[in-house]
Design an enzyme around this catalytic site. Sequence first.
Site, PDB file in Angstrom:
ATOM      1  N   SER A  47       5.588  -0.479   4.131  1.00  0.00           N
ATOM      2  CA  SER A  47       4.408  -0.073   4.401  1.00  0.00           C
ATOM      3  C   SER A  47       3.868  -0.556   5.913  1.00  0.00           C
ATOM      4  CB  SER A  47       3.535  -0.141   3.371  1.00  0.00           C
ATOM      5  OG  SER A  47       2.201   0.464   3.606  1.00  0.00           O
ATOM      6  N   ASP A  93       0.943   5.759   9.274  1.00  0.00           N
ATOM      7  CA  ASP A  93       1.665   4.522   9.318  1.00  0.00           C
ATOM      8  C   ASP A  93       2.960   4.480   9.136  1.00  0.00           C
ATOM      9  OD1 ASP A  93       1.552   5.209   6.868  1.00  0.00           O
ATOM     10  OD2 ASP A  93       1.082   3.682   5.780  1.00  0.00           O
ATOM     11  N   ASP A 139       5.293   4.274   6.586  1.00  0.00           N
ATOM     12  CA  ASP A 139       6.079   4.986   5.795  1.00  0.00           C
ATOM     13  C   ASP A 139       5.359   6.491   5.375  1.00  0.00           C
ATOM     14  OD1 ASP A 139       3.495   3.973   4.733  1.00  0.00           O
ATOM     15  OD2 ASP A 139       4.334   3.138   2.761  1.00  0.00           O
ATOM     16  N   ASP A 191       2.256   7.423   4.517  1.00  0.00           N
ATOM     17  CA  ASP A 191       1.396   7.803   3.304  1.00  0.00           C
ATOM     18  C   ASP A 191      -0.090   7.879   3.951  1.00  0.00           C
ATOM     19  OD1 ASP A 191       1.268   5.116   3.367  1.00  0.00           O
ATOM     20  OD2 ASP A 191       1.501   4.746   1.385  1.00  0.00           O
TER      21      ASP A 191
END
Lengths: 454, 452
Positions: free
Chosen positions: B100, B242, B244, B246
């Site tokens: 993340s 970001d 990843d 999400d």
Amino acid sequence: MRELKISTSWVRGVVGDALTPELAVNFACAFGTWAEGSPVALGRDTRRSSVMLRSAVVAGLMSTGCDIIDLGICPTPLVSFAVRELGCAGGIAVTGSHNDSEWNALKFIGPDGALLNTVRGEELLDIYHASVFASKPCGHLHLSQGSPGMVTRYVEHLFAALDADAIRERKYRIVIDFCNGACGGITALFLRELNCELLPVNDAPRDTFAHPPAPTPANMIDLLPEMRVTHADLGAAVNVDGDRIAFVTNEAFPLSEEFTLPLAALGRLARRPGVIVTSLSTSRMIEAVARSRGQHVIRTSVGESYVMDRGLIEGAVLAGEGSGGVGALPFTSTFDALLTLGILLETMATRDSSIGELARELPHLAMRKGELPCQPDQAYRAVESLRVNYESQQPDCTDGIRVEWEDSWLHVRVSTTEPLLRVIVEAESEDRADELYQEAMGMARRAAGREKGV
Amino acid sequence: MTHPLSLKIGITGVRGIAGQSLTPQLVTSFAAAFGTYCGSGPVIIGTDTRPSREMVTHAAIAGLLSVGCTPVSLGIVPLPVLQHHVRRTAAVGGICITASHNPLEWNALKFVGPDGMALRPNQFAELTDLYHQGVYPRVTAQRITNCQTDDSAIAAHRETVLTAVNEVAIRSRHFKAALDCCNGAASAAAPEFLRALGCEVVPIHTEPEKGFPRDPEPIAENIDELRRLVKEAGAEVGFALDADGDRLALVNERGEALGEDCTIALVADHALGRRGGPVVVSMSTSRLVEDAAARHNSVVYRTKVGEVHVLERMYALGSRVGGEGNGGVILPAINPCRDSFVGMAFVLEALAENRAKLSELRNRLPAYSMIKQKLGCRSRDVLPFLRLVRHLFRDEEMDLTDGVRVLWPDRWIHVRGSNTESVIRIIAEAPTEADARQLVQRVMEYLRPPEV
């Protein structure tokens, strides 16, 4: 059953509770640490479990900072070739080789393309047991890249070792059973270039095998009928990773894997005179061939890494075992079924002989092989009892006990792959072979049994 | 440089520095434990763009195969796409390989249950129990399956999101949208997604092999390049994702970063206009959400920080929109997880249906200033610190659901231990920046008295 065997040049086991991906990761980390972050060549056979173990090896190698030359599904000798050709620090072949399909193994190859010898292998095991592995924070993406053209370069390399033109003139027809392993495609290419016609059996790479993969007459049930129907010039059975081969004559007569080394030596010694290295368990046919060409044979402990290591040291022309594994030095530093096939075709062509005729040139010897299941302590006591009994014969105790007579020999040793004692006897007559076999087996059984009975 | 305490095993997954604390051995064993937990069947694997992704993927594949699962590799995909795929294909679970917002050398395993949601705390506890017992029922060689790949996930997810919004209205506007993917997991999927909505896309940082060009958190100070791009290109909106994919932060048509905490407020404002109902956000989320909800007579519920906690409460309340102040937007009817694609689609729909500029939509809500501060702290010191904070504010209204949250009529401060790093997070929001800063300062000085 939990079966795991670790030697200096491989780790093999039954996939499941014994041979786990964690174990493979740890060994790959140890190997990557040993390779000091240099590129490593990687190949695998067609087994289902090879996909899992390959992933584990990739992860382990990458975490130690090694780039990977990924050869995909390929014979072990190709991994060896790529290591030498590309100057890799080493290679790993994920293959259960001649073992049945519930088994698998990692074979470790050094920078010379040979299985790790004991010195290197002990370094690797020390790193594995210390469990302190190199760790490179992944600052860049570690490549797992193919090496296009490696197969072609390998095949061309083999041609340089052979009288290819002599073979091409003959237009041989050859039946080969690949046992659904890794060698079908590369062998087809090799034979096409040699102007031969390949009649393949079980050539599709599959994750389950048509029969047990060891190339022995017992596993030639698909090959022999095909030979009878096609009347081909030669039949052959190759194991799944292409390090062992056994032959069938043009009359569809199956030759034991013991014939492979002496058959290869028949023509090869005429072309390239030199020393031959083999193991203590291999048939004396090879001494007969070597003697007739004025050469001699050196015997080592059983196992490819011992035989090949000694072969490299002695500058031998052939190194091989009674298992059907033969390598022709300096062209290969592993046992190589494809090169052995080429040598046999070369011999047939240059000698203008059929495979049947070549086989009949070899002395007729009677061999007996048996196993005695026993625990390691019983096995060692049995070997000791045999040593005492045959002391006057000055036995060779390099690996178990080997006793020689003018017309016969026997070799009793503890298996490195299973909990049992292997008994091998060879003699010039069937009667003598039976007699010696009964004698040795009885002695071993009594020694082991006496201990067990108390 | 060693980070002895870099391994974090918690409800957000198993996180560490790849090859150092997140070793291939650990990943293989955790994957075997997860495969044991899920039972045999397909397990979806996807990654972000970190350089350790191959290593971690292979280790996970090996562990899964050893216990009889079938790994299905999606390659580089945003986390919400993976979660959607798990549910759509009725897989037994999923592993997303992404750390993340952590720096590039980190990586993590995020475990997804068959419902497409991250494992709940009790499920994760069962998984770690399996891992610690260390005995996984390995299958024999004959029962090992093979790896599969599937490249349909991104398109299928796109379809799902597009059918949930007024595609015609959005397409007809031909928006010009600037986009910053941080060279992360959405680098390929996000531009394609926006083009499918008729946008002219002006992208930066959509090269997955180049590493993160900025700190992956889409907070205002990290997205200056996007702000400039919006102005130069004359875009109507800028989207910052970001690594990843999400979380989503917005830049308005004037090139001003709205702050990642604004995303959920604007999306909730728009979604509640369609259909009301309760809104669920975490303790650390801006009170802008309360203001947005008030415009539609909706009530806001607050939970512990963490996607699972928010989602659990949303299901319990039948809430249709929720999220977190970190830029996470959740509309469970579309995809029950933080989904930046859902966020982008809703923002575009709001722009289209209101025929308004993004700055105008933002200005329907009041202005606050938020200060976020990190304070390095060993795990064992977190609770004593929080006790001190409670003492400091002992006379104020307090919520102790997650750390300490202190409430005043026009401001609040939230202090808690992080789930992902060895730090204490301090967040304050007040009408002015000076007020917010003063609140944070009070806590900092109390915890670390200035040297005399």
